[in-house]
Scaffold this active site. Structure first.
Site, PDB file in Angstrom:
ATOM      1  N   HIS A  47     -13.856   5.179   1.684  1.00 39.10           N
ATOM      2  CA  HIS A  47     -13.390   4.814   3.258  1.00 39.10           C
ATOM      3  C   HIS A  47     -13.594   6.159   3.903  1.00 39.10           C
ATOM      4  CE1 HIS A  47     -11.364   1.806   0.895  1.00 39.10           C
ATOM      5  NE2 HIS A  47     -11.626   0.807   1.783  1.00 39.10           N
ATOM      6  N   ASP A  95     -10.135   7.715   3.365  1.00 39.31           N
ATOM      7  CA  ASP A  95      -9.792   8.195   2.207  1.00 39.31           C
ATOM      8  C   ASP A  95      -9.866   9.875   2.204  1.00 39.31           C
ATOM      9  OD1 ASP A  95      -9.454   5.730   1.163  1.00 39.31           O
ATOM     10  OD2 ASP A  95     -11.608   5.552   0.540  1.00 39.31           O
ATOM     11  N   ASP A 120      -5.318  -4.731  -9.574  1.00 38.33           N
ATOM     12  CA  ASP A 120      -6.412  -3.876  -9.506  1.00 38.33           C
ATOM     13  C   ASP A 120      -6.299  -2.926 -10.759  1.00 38.33           C
ATOM     14  OD1 ASP A 120      -7.626  -4.466  -7.121  1.00 38.33           O
ATOM     15  OD2 ASP A 120      -6.341  -3.408  -5.776  1.00 38.33           O
TER      16      ASP A 120
HETATM   17 CO    CO Z   1      -8.622  -5.447  -5.107  1.00 38.88          CO
END
Ligand code: CO
Ligand code: CO
Ligand code: CO
Ligand code: CO
Ligand code: CO
Ligand code: CO
Ligand code: CO
Ligand code: CO
Lengths: 435, 435, 435, 435
Positions: free
Chosen positions: B101, B104, B309
């Site tokens: 991104h 980031d 995640d």
């Molecule tokens: Co996710």
């Protein structure tokens, strides 16, 4: 001559909110005018010939708990007795509508022709009873999930013969619905989905389902049926995955098969919950997409992972649901069906009536609160304020612009947006003034 | 000159399944040829510049736990240091791709122009580093959810200025992605949705989002970007409801706004789980609808209701996922991104590398099993058998027929379908031969 | 003389992992010695006389799909035919154990005495068949949830007559279990709980349940039954809430009623999932509390909110489960029961056998992996390292200290603890070496 | 001198249900006497110094959204400013109580001694402010989950130094609570649990936690603290599993470590939901077990899988909660704390006040409805009827009997129980008369 099933229970009348009589309406006065329409005409209540009227109290760990005189419903006499009890119940409740599946009302025959013969006979019996009753048919539908022939789906079955049997079944049910003056025809695809992808060709099944639904729409036009064709979404149960998962999924399906202007949705609170949505989400989605047709107003327990199909009992939730219904114009052909089951310990005829009284009262309270909010306009005003920026010409123009043009403007004008409060709690407090 | 961050950790090599060295690949041999293609070219692994590389270990009840030398990343020197560490990690792992991104990789500026300047400088720095590295860009994307300006959405924000800021941001990110030769551009609409319907005009927001995505596609064509435009579905979190709920919902949205041939999906296992689906369901759905683009191969805990995640670690699940990827033709532009976070107690540089080794090994095992199943053909044969009836001319003809014609045939031919076993357990046993 | 039900299916033999014969064991070799014990003696597989053997394929939206020759099991001849088929199945599979409820094996009578007579007759028939069979009884249990008499609970029923009927039923089942040499007696309280708190006196119901279980334990001692008394936790379904929610809840209940040294738990993977736990959590909890008794190794779909009772098919999960079983000493009286249902489309006798083959193979793989991990010792070593600080005398002393004494030490010694990596991914990678 | 934070917002007064003023109470009149007690004394509202007052609007995908003048709270001046604003808020709302964690109120120091010094200074500042304020301390607690030192637990940490640091921290917080006259001391074990069983010795951790809680109780007695010691259950988040899962689990833990008469529970609606229970279930369970202490009246979204900590807004739910509170005797030392967060888009000081107004009004409505139901007695009468059989001597005698004696009676008396309706819908309708 009465069946005697409801002996001791008289027709339910409206006694107002202060009455403590459990066998009276406290909020549902059919003739009360709200926002220019009688409550009865707003709510258009229907009793379901399967769950709300005829559920027998089984669950996966135990058999039927209710004694009903029509059991085991395997001949025409019992089917007629069941109908007699049903119409007595409609008389007691004064519900303006009812709904059925073919399998609810007729004994199963040994083959299609026999089942059809039974079905047509009972439809005639209904037609005759409806002549002397005020009750009308909200919708008819075909049960294409209970008999073992449907275990792998109806229109999505790997066996073309099941597709054929499904088509013939729906044709018969549409004919009957039209014959009884039904306002809608509904399809719920309980087994149109899969248990495991390992044995499933999803693309082929979706194509068959799309083709099937096109045939339904074609037949509607052929016979001049003027009711709505409705699909009822549900994410799973009995299937591990059901293709008509939720409102947004159904809309995508309808678009793909060219049906988004022909078919609308029958949304159920319980199915919304199972799909991870609030009921108002499903209603607002369908309304935004132009496919809001009718509702099944039976709730799920948020914490039981299956379809508990309970009568509604939470006014704040019901009020938000009807708020979206009213905002979308209210029901014209659709209505409020109770696809709700008594709890299986609620054995008595009195429970059967009381559960409907409660459901109808809760819906009446909800609808009145919704109408009051709409009339007051507080929520609509807040929306208007929040999106006011989009009324400006330069905002509108931006929507016809391009990324690079906007980029230039952001840089040159040093656009640096500042957050504004979303005021959620203030709006929640506002709603609580009405419920 | 090394940053020293990974001191003591050498480039990871393939040592085979019998090695007990935790800092070696046991199953991922990039050059191993499976089904006619090198594993590296099948899997196309990407390290994510946010989670898998740069996550700092915060959670809603506690701050960062990891010490990272680029903290607090508020100037260009730290941003470059972060990049240096990142490229050292790519060297160690040998991952062929990475993703970012904008937020980031660059320090946030005080306004758009400043942020852009930082962003362009760091993109130049990346371009320069990529010259001497084998790593390529799988995709770029814009973070339009972390800064408080996005709290009410990006393209769906009630404030047109935020829409504008979003357009400018995506334009810059698409330019950078193209500059770095990115294979895809991704949009994840973390706050394109709502917290409460009470303050939300869903229809207007959806229309704005549709218009925005059309602008993205227009800009892609304008600049000649040849990568895929991908939308990443997620049902909720951070938003209470996210418009890109799941694959089927996204497909409906793409159709409505005329984008179903322009935009594909980046599917994440964790997001599938949050939406109530298996990952293979989302993959099979996207494949059936022709919109399977790329994957984020990070799993969720089925029993934690948020996006955990985690790196993948269950071979049977991963094998089924790649089975659907391979069946759909495998990746060409897409790949396998790790949008995965270390657990926040996994503090060390060694954990950072080991987690990727584990993920890459699991994916390699899964892909090999999937390829073996496809080659063996057992599942495809079973499918063919199950749907064989639909190959017959009379079955095909039925699809062009009508309800009443089929009805006549069912009655006249006394069609009475008999169920056939779905053989789910037999097929599950079959799969277990390969995993 | 054979019933013919399994015609064409021979006794299943072990052919090893490379065999592609679906009707052979690939991993379960009963005589293979693992960690000093034969696999058969480790796993102690049982076929359940309800689900895994005799399930008939119904679900809440459809009736039975399987044709079984003992249907409708309403007389002794059919009950005996069912037993004949069952023992043929045990012969084919070679499972060392089976389990039953009273209601699975005998026709229901018109009253307790009649049902008892049928039950005792069929127990005699079983006893006779077991003489010429190798199969033994893992456990007996009473079905106190299917008949409508139990709709409001058994020992927790508001009606004392139901409590009495429950007591009499369990007495008869315990007698039968002892007669057949059963290794355990199990109580699953499917309806010991509530549908709504509005009509429930939870305290009184818990007291009755505690008293009932004490009577069971008293009776065990009175008759000298040497098996374990086991309670099987489940959080809900059929009840909205079940008192035996999970392992920790059951332990609290056992303590309150003075039974924590008399009663252990029969843990089911599916019920763990429904309670929001992993199976290994429930196993580790029971082991930590000293009440791990036996297991039902049937899994749930994580994403279906009801008890799907599927055969196990994920080796990594099963391996972790057996890891905790082995760490706790393995089974002596307990075993591995399949309380698993065929999917309702799996119609054939071959499906019935194949599903058990798959389950047994998966368990064998899991147990072997678990044993290998324990032998390798990697996980135990990591644990020892992580908690090593607690081996120091000053740490041990602190546990006998007080808040204020420790406070003084923290201040005077300026104790300032530094986090250490939890190494979760490294440990997950380690496990994946074995599965 | 005012901080100016609430400029333009006056003290909130009661204006009655017909007022449309959003900045007034419509249902909460502190002096209204309900069931013999002032509403203020029934409800005992507390503002939480973390969530309800001081939450700054972060979430896992974005940073703080609220501008608060005490940010970043890293020195004593800012901590005092925060306190000034807090006490202004208490003045405006008239809430009789507040609550804090140590970390909410003081800047973190570089070591224990520094943090302690800051803490003691701010406690002095509070003591001084409380002299001129009506607000009292409902409870104090220690934040042992945010700082990275606690990442692997507090009393359950594998590192004994963290255990020591925890003991010292709680000692200081208990001292401060006593100094300020707090009515309770609370422990919430956010990280007393595990992320993965692979690195966890559950038995050892539970033993340490049990020992720690015994030390807390010992210290309470030592210093003569007369408040309740409360544990707050939560099933997970931030931990994957939290040992204090729910009320029943906590009770089992308390029994095991001999604390069931020393420690009670602080129950939160949101945590009940996360554990798969209704709030009234947790309340009824705690009441049945004699450990109901206090409540956190913040709700969760049933369909978001994390702790959304919203202000209550559903009267029917809140009424059932207070029904169980009142039935158990109401609060004496406990109270109603708002562990509730503003939605992160609710930026303004007005939102902060309005959210509390809404919460307090909802609770007042709920409590009044609960009191009215108790006074009416309809639910209690129904319970009495349903369990009336157990009042008979032969039923009571049976509880002192044995399985075989009861068996004999069932056979000889041919006991054949007949189901009675559970009347759930009738009772739900009854409740709806009051809400
Ligand atoms: Co996710
Ligand atoms: Co339903
Ligand atoms: Co429905
Ligand atoms: Co992702
Ligand atoms: Co089960
Ligand atoms: Co079981
Ligand atoms: Co909370
Ligand atoms: Co709390």
């Amino acid at each position: 001559m009465s069946t005697g099933f409801f002996d001791g229970i008289d027709a339910i009348t409206y006694e107002g909110p202060d009455s403590t009589n459990p066998m009276a309406f406290h909020h549902y006065n059919p003739d009360e005018v709200v926002a220019g329409k009688r409550l009865e005409d707003h709510l258009r209540f229907a009793v379901a010939y399967w769950h709300s009227f005829a559920w027998e109290g089984g669950d996966p760990f135990g058999g039927r708990t209710f004694d009903r005189p029509w059991y085991p419903q395997d001949n025409m006499d019992l089917a007629k007795l069941k109908a007699d009890v049903a119409f007595e119940m409609f008389e007691i409740l004064g519900n303006p509508f009812y709904c059925w599946h073919d399998a609810d009302i007729r004994p199963e025959g040994d083959n299609f022709a026999e089942s059809l013969k039974n079905f047509e006979a009972i439809i005639d019996y209904f037609a005759q009873k409806m002549e002397s009753s005020k009750v009308k048919l909200l919708w008819g539908t075909a049960n294409m999930f209970s008999n073992r022939r449907w275990m792998s789906g109806a229109s999505t079955n790997p066996d073309p013969d099941v597709f054929a049997y499904s088509a013939a079944t729906v044709k018969a049910c549409m004919d009957a619905t039209q014959k009884l003056g039904g306002a809608n025809y509904v399809l719920w695809g309980g087994r149109e989905g899969y248990e495991t992808l390992l044995n499933t060709d999803m693309k082929q099944e979706l194509d068959h389902m799309g083709r099937f639904l096109n045939m339904v729409v074609d037949y509607k036009h052929k016979i001049g049926f003027e009711g709505q064709i409705l699909v009822e979404p549900k994410p799973q149960e009995p299937s591990k995955h059901q293709y008509d998962y939720d409102a947004a999924t159904c809309y995508g399906f309808l678009q793909k098969y060219g049906l988004e202007n022909e078919v609308k949705l029958n949304l159920e609170q319980g199915h919304a919950i199972l799909a991870g949505h609030s009921f108002e989400h499903e209603l607002a989605t369908a309304a935004a997409l132009g496919v809001l047709g009718s509702i099944d107003m039976n709730r799920n327990d948020y914490q039981s992972g299956w379809d508990t199909d309970q009568f509604p009992n939470n006014v704040p939730e019901v009020a938000l649901a009807y708020y979206h219904v009213l905002k979308a114009g209210g029901f014209t052909q659709g209505g409020t069906n109770f696809d709700a089951k008594l709890r299986r310990q609620s054995l008595d005829a009195e429970d059967l009536i009381a559960s409907h009284i409660g459901g109808m009262d809760i819906c009446a309270r909800g609808l009145k609160a919704a109408a009051a909010m709409l009339e007051d306009g507080g929520l609509e005003d807040a929306l208007k304020d929040r999106y006011a920026g989009w009324e400006k010409p330069e905002a509108k123009a931006m929507l016809d612009s391009s990324l690079d043009a906007i980029f230039d403007r952001v840089v040159s004008e040093n656009i640096n947006p500042q957050p504004q409060s979303g005021r959620q709690e203030v709006l929640e407090n506002y709603v609580n003034r009405f419920v």
